[in-house]
Design a protein around this motif. Structure first.
Motif, PDB file in Angstrom:
ATOM      1  N   ILE A   1      -2.346   4.162  -5.631  1.00  0.00           N
ATOM      2  CA  ILE A   1      -1.076   4.343  -5.295  1.00  0.00           C
ATOM      3  C   ILE A   1      -0.025   3.207  -6.100  1.00  0.00           C
ATOM      4  CG2 ILE A   1       0.766   4.028  -3.461  1.00  0.00           C
ATOM      5  CD1 ILE A   1      -0.908   5.069  -1.266  1.00  0.00           C
TER       6      ILE A   1
ATOM      7  N   ALA B   1      -4.078  11.494  -9.454  1.00  0.00           N
ATOM      8  CA  ALA B   1      -2.853  11.143  -8.746  1.00  0.00           C
ATOM      9  C   ALA B   1      -1.876  10.559  -9.834  1.00  0.00           C
ATOM     10  CB  ALA B   1      -3.311   9.776  -7.927  1.00  0.00           C
TER      11      ALA B   1
ATOM     12  N   ASN C   1       2.059   7.114  -6.987  1.00  0.00           N
ATOM     13  CA  ASN C   1       2.174   8.433  -6.280  1.00  0.00           C
ATOM     14  C   ASN C   1       1.732   8.076  -4.925  1.00  0.00           C
ATOM     15  OD1 ASN C   1       1.611  10.810  -4.938  1.00  0.00           O
ATOM     16  ND2 ASN C   1       0.093  11.695  -6.794  1.00  0.00           N
ATOM     17  N   MET C   2       2.746   8.583  -3.824  1.00  0.00           N
ATOM     18  CA  MET C   2       2.241   8.210  -2.480  1.00  0.00           C
ATOM     19  C   MET C   2       1.520   9.108  -1.739  1.00  0.00           C
ATOM     20  SD  MET C   2       3.847   5.386  -2.313  1.00  0.00           S
ATOM     21  CE  MET C   2       3.756   5.068  -0.575  1.00  0.00           C
TER      22      MET C   2
ATOM     23  N   GLN D   1      -7.251   3.249  -2.061  1.00  0.00           N
ATOM     24  CA  GLN D   1      -6.125   4.070  -1.905  1.00  0.00           C
ATOM     25  C   GLN D   1      -4.965   3.111  -2.419  1.00  0.00           C
ATOM     26  OE1 GLN D   1      -4.945   4.168   2.259  1.00  0.00           O
ATOM     27  NE2 GLN D   1      -3.691   6.045   2.079  1.00  0.00           N
ATOM     28  N   LYS D   2      -4.832   2.034  -1.893  1.00  0.00           N
ATOM     29  CA  LYS D   2      -3.585   1.086  -2.311  1.00  0.00           C
ATOM     30  C   LYS D   2      -3.651   0.914  -3.966  1.00  0.00           C
ATOM     31  CE  LYS D   2      -1.634  -3.319  -1.513  1.00  0.00           C
ATOM     32  NZ  LYS D   2      -1.283  -3.683  -3.206  1.00  0.00           N
TER      33      LYS D   2
ATOM     34  N   VAL E   1      -1.367   9.993  -1.655  1.00  0.00           N
ATOM     35  CA  VAL E   1      -2.717   9.729  -1.740  1.00  0.00           C
ATOM     36  C   VAL E   1      -3.331   9.422  -0.341  1.00  0.00           C
ATOM     37  CG1 VAL E   1      -4.392   8.317  -2.484  1.00  0.00           C
ATOM     38  CG2 VAL E   1      -2.522   8.892  -4.124  1.00  0.00           C
TER      39      VAL E   1
END
Length: 323
Positions: free
Chosen positions: A85, A61, A90-91, A81-82, A93
């Motif tokens: 990001i 990412a 990097n969005m 995930q959060k 994901v």
């Protein structure tokens, strides 16, 4: 497992697999290998919410790659995930909830991914389990085998047509140095015979993964297949599944990032594309598949039979009748 294999394995592990082995090997790494922009490529990583998988997803990412996290647990997956990001900014994901114990769901997920014609450049088969007792799924399959061997086979086999649409696609399977202690036993793929030992079962399935990688590399030369050993790394799965091992070696273990380094190198670097297909790696270098005089070699015919057996077992799950 013979006493000889175990002794040689431990000696090799103390020398190469731990934190000091990685520190020594990394002195020869080319730092430019990972000076890449991955923003045009898409990566799928199973078991991406912790340990090696999480470290791999984070590293990719940060290089701009689109990351598809395949995780079993919704809460842990969303938390990971959060975090990825937030740290990578990097969005791209994405989280996919798939329990690798549910082979039909694995097939449906992979089939849907192919049908949607999503871009996929690299698949990282990282998810793995080590149940300490003999347990079976509703279909009567041994659970370790279902995740480690059958799940890896079904996901990879189903995604191959999609991977093949891209230039220089890659498949990386996170195996284990434990495979050095085991020889392929076609008559006991699911550990039904003899006394059950979770560690030996896991090692046997990691041997199966290495053989799968070799066979896929021969069958699909347009795809770069790699298996690898992350070394002895301090991950949640090691702490929970191998508490005795962790207690004995905890001061010698690599970080999860150190364990993930070769996965990231195989997934991103141009140097990895120059390697012979189907090999087994540790610390960015291809390794022998067998310990000296350990009697773990099997025949090409047996390797082909493994693939046939996996395909026959997988066939019963190849239905998209439900989601």
């Amino acid at each position: 497992m013979s006493l000889y294999r175990n002794a040689v394995f431990i000696a090799k592990g103390l020398r190469e697999f731990g934190q000091s082995g990685h520190a020594t090997a990394s002195k020869s790494f080319n730092t430019e290998d990972l000076n890449v922009d991955a923003s045009a490529e898409s990566y799928m990583i199973t078991g991406a919410n912790s340990g090696i998988g999480y470290s791999t997803a984070m590293a990719i990412a940060k290089k701009g790659g689109t990351v598809h996290m395949v995780c079993r647990n919704k809460e842990r997956g969303e938390t990971a995930q959060k975090a990825i990001i937030d740290e990578s900014q990097n969005m791209n994901v994405h989280l996919h909830l798939v329990d690798m114990l549910d082979t039909r769901r694995v097939f449906q997920f992979a089939t849907g991914f192919v049908d949607e014609d999503k871009q996929l450049n690299v698949l990282v088969n990282n998810a793995g389990v080590m149940f300490g007792s003999l347990e079976f799924t509703e279909e009567g399959l041994e659970k370790n085998f279902v995740v480690n061997s059958l799940g890896t086979y079904v996901l990879t086999d189903t995604l191959i047509p999609l991977l093949s649409k891209n230039e220089n696609p890659r498949v990386i399977t996170v195996s284990s140095g434990g495979m050095y202690t085991m020889k392929l036993d076609l008559n006991n793929l699911q550990s039904r015979k003899g006394s059950f030992d979770g560690t030996f079962t896991y090692a046997h399935q990691k041997r199966q993964q290495v053989i799968m990688t070799e066979q896929w590399g021969k069958k699909y030369p347009n795809i770069h297949f790699y298996s690898m050993h992350p070394g002895w790394a301090d991950t949640p799965s090691v702490r929970t599944s191998m508490p005795g091992f962790y207690k004995r070696f905890k001061n010698k273990l690599r970080t999860p990032g150190g364990g993930a380094d070769t996965v990231v190198w195989l997934a991103l670097s141009k140097a990895a594309l120059d390697q012979e297909n189907g090999q087994f790696y540790l610390d960015r270098k291809a390794q022998s598949l067998h310990l000296t005089f350990a009697a773990t070699k099997s025949s090409e015919e047996e390797h082909q039979q493994l693939m046939t057996s996996l395909d026959e077992i997988a066939e019963q799950f190849k239905t998209t009748s439900s989601t």
